[in-house]
Design an enzyme around this catalytic site. Sequence first.
Site, PDB file in Angstrom:
ATOM      1  N   GLY A  70       0.742  -1.084   0.109  1.00  0.00           N
ATOM      2  CA  GLY A  70      -0.011   0.059  -0.048  1.00  0.00           C
ATOM      3  C   GLY A  70       0.806   1.454  -0.036  1.00  0.00           C
ATOM      4  O   GLY A  70       0.444   2.342  -0.792  1.00  0.00           O
ATOM      5  N   ASN A 151      -7.937   3.964   8.782  1.00  0.00           N
ATOM      6  CA  ASN A 151      -7.277   2.943   9.249  1.00  0.00           C
ATOM      7  C   ASN A 151      -7.336   2.920  10.979  1.00  0.00           C
ATOM      8  O   ASN A 151      -7.449   1.763  11.638  1.00  0.00           O
ATOM      9  CB  ASN A 151      -5.950   2.463   8.693  1.00  0.00           C
ATOM     10  CG  ASN A 151      -5.020   3.943   8.935  1.00  0.00           C
ATOM     11  OD1 ASN A 151      -5.458   4.879   8.487  1.00  0.00           O
ATOM     12  ND2 ASN A 151      -3.893   3.833   9.732  1.00  0.00           N
ATOM     13  N   GLN A 179      -7.869  -0.098   3.478  1.00  0.00           N
ATOM     14  CA  GLN A 179      -8.434  -0.679   4.731  1.00  0.00           C
ATOM     15  C   GLN A 179     -10.002  -1.086   3.931  1.00  0.00           C
ATOM     16  O   GLN A 179     -10.660  -1.919   4.777  1.00  0.00           O
ATOM     17  CB  GLN A 179      -8.865   0.206   5.770  1.00  0.00           C
ATOM     18  CG  GLN A 179      -7.616   0.357   6.486  1.00  0.00           C
ATOM     19  CD  GLN A 179      -7.140  -0.874   7.363  1.00  0.00           C
ATOM     20  OE1 GLN A 179      -7.923  -1.719   7.614  1.00  0.00           O
ATOM     21  NE2 GLN A 179      -6.017  -0.657   7.658  1.00  0.00           N
ATOM     22  N   SER A 199      -3.604  -3.260  -0.451  1.00  0.00           N
ATOM     23  CA  SER A 199      -2.667  -4.021   0.006  1.00  0.00           C
ATOM     24  C   SER A 199      -3.044  -5.356   0.347  1.00  0.00           C
ATOM     25  O   SER A 199      -4.142  -5.434   1.018  1.00  0.00           O
ATOM     26  CB  SER A 199      -1.737  -3.247   1.144  1.00  0.00           C
ATOM     27  OG  SER A 199      -1.041  -3.885   1.642  1.00  0.00           O
ATOM     28  N   HIS A 201      -1.830  -7.676   2.690  1.00  0.00           N
ATOM     29  CA  HIS A 201      -1.979  -8.227   3.931  1.00  0.00           C
ATOM     30  C   HIS A 201      -3.038  -7.447   4.813  1.00  0.00           C
ATOM     31  O   HIS A 201      -3.080  -8.056   5.904  1.00  0.00           O
ATOM     32  CB  HIS A 201      -0.376  -7.997   4.646  1.00  0.00           C
ATOM     33  CG  HIS A 201      -0.304  -6.571   5.001  1.00  0.00           C
ATOM     34  ND1 HIS A 201      -0.157  -6.306   6.279  1.00  0.00           N
ATOM     35  CD2 HIS A 201       0.212  -5.576   4.317  1.00  0.00           C
ATOM     36  CE1 HIS A 201      -0.050  -4.855   6.509  1.00  0.00           C
ATOM     37  NE2 HIS A 201       0.511  -4.445   5.219  1.00  0.00           N
ATOM     38  N   THR A 237      11.901  -8.094 -11.849  1.00  0.00           N
ATOM     39  CA  THR A 237      11.241  -9.316 -11.840  1.00  0.00           C
ATOM     40  C   THR A 237      10.141  -9.253 -10.985  1.00  0.00           C
ATOM     41  O   THR A 237      10.126  -9.039  -9.680  1.00  0.00           O
ATOM     42  CB  THR A 237      12.303 -10.455 -11.544  1.00  0.00           C
ATOM     43  OG1 THR A 237      13.324 -10.587 -12.494  1.00  0.00           O
ATOM     44  CG2 THR A 237      11.360 -11.692 -11.741  1.00  0.00           C
ATOM     45  N   CYS A 324       3.061   6.385  20.824  1.00  0.00           N
ATOM     46  CA  CYS A 324       4.147   6.489  21.889  1.00  0.00           C
ATOM     47  C   CYS A 324       5.417   5.723  21.222  1.00  0.00           C
ATOM     48  O   CYS A 324       6.606   5.725  21.383  1.00  0.00           O
ATOM     49  CB  CYS A 324       3.727   5.847  22.938  1.00  0.00           C
ATOM     50  SG  CYS A 324       2.457   7.326  23.483  1.00  0.00           S
TER      51      CYS A 324
END
Length: 391
Positions: A70, A151, A179, A199, A201, A237, A324
């Site tokens: 993404g 997201n 998302q 994306s 994953h 490739t 954080c």
Amino acid sequence: MSIYFDNAATTVCGETAAQAVYTAMKEVYGNPSSVHRLGQKAAVVLDRARSDTAKVLNCEAKEVYFTSGGTEADNWAIRSAARTGALKGKKHIISSKFEHHAVLHTLNALEKEGFEVTLLDVYSDGLVRVDDLADAVREDTALVTIMYANNEIGTVQPVAEIGALCRLKGVIFHTDAVQAVGHIPVDVKRDNVDMLSLSAHKFHGPKGVGALYVRQRTPLNIFIEGGAQERGKRGGTENVPGVSGLAAALTEANERLEENAAKTIAIRERLVNALLEIPKSRYNGDPTKRLPGIINFCFEGIEGESLLLKLDAAGICASSGSACTSGSLDPSHVLLAIGLSHEVAHGSLRLSFNERNSVEEADFIIKTLPTIIEKLRSMSPVWEKIQKGGK
Ligand SMILES: *Cc1c(COP(=O)(O)O)cnc(C)c1O
């Protein structure tokens, strides 16, 4: 035991996708550019992955460019549209305040190169306003890039209306749909999209692979110099195992879209109802214009990071909007964009889930979370102040 409610960060690779990756690695290992039979076998698998992806998005196979994910798709789309605009003297870009960093940081870089960026406000419901966009578009606007679904809080933007306005004004419209794809129906024609990032994953595909849809006749710059791969725009490739996994996961997600959404929404509503019972809790974003599987809550008097650690100790993997962990003490730019104070934004919790999660897991969170929050609050000077102030 671990209960995984952090699917907006990444998802487990599904069986079908993992099998497709394995087969491509072990059996279809030729280079798609080779003329011999093993090369041509790989080329067929590559073509198939591209046309399967196109089918889901409702576009042509030649409009699909595979990328490393993404982030790369966002970088490529935005940089290309910016360059194209600059050639015609258009150096203005419109986006929103709560985009992913893949978009915001690319825009920052372009600002340093002399582009002017307008970031639309996001309202307390977690949505941008099409009227604001109409006011912001100028003669020299080269690109509008607004995410499909956020997201962190899960709200879904009025993408089709945004796209229609852009088309009317002759401005290129890109959307980061990372998302959204595989979770809600996305159709590049209905949504009037010129460029779209996805994306693998994020929908049970492998990591490190994604795609950029580019509508025919939308100019696209070369992103990586090299061979003639990806229509000469991205040398190297091809990641045949990765794109096979992407296409397998996407096809499966698309076939089960409604069924999966129904299961996920049932979990969501159960969680939302229970979490709203916690005193001084706040459900962020519009309750209906949202993805099935992302919710974000703020709990006053709580520090998001401490909450995550306690949840982790109880076996629950979740996320907080606060940054954080990435070395910054600033609260999430998304929560600030929807108008939350720094103090409130610090106490945020994101739960992201899907059809692979169970009602029993949700119930475990419902049982565990209030106790942890009570304990953290009992140790918090901020909470004491909030209660004394009677806020
Ligand atoms: C995860 C995510 C990205 C980045 O995708 P990668 O494949 O991890 O590079 C971009 N935009 C949004 C909205 C995301 O959720």
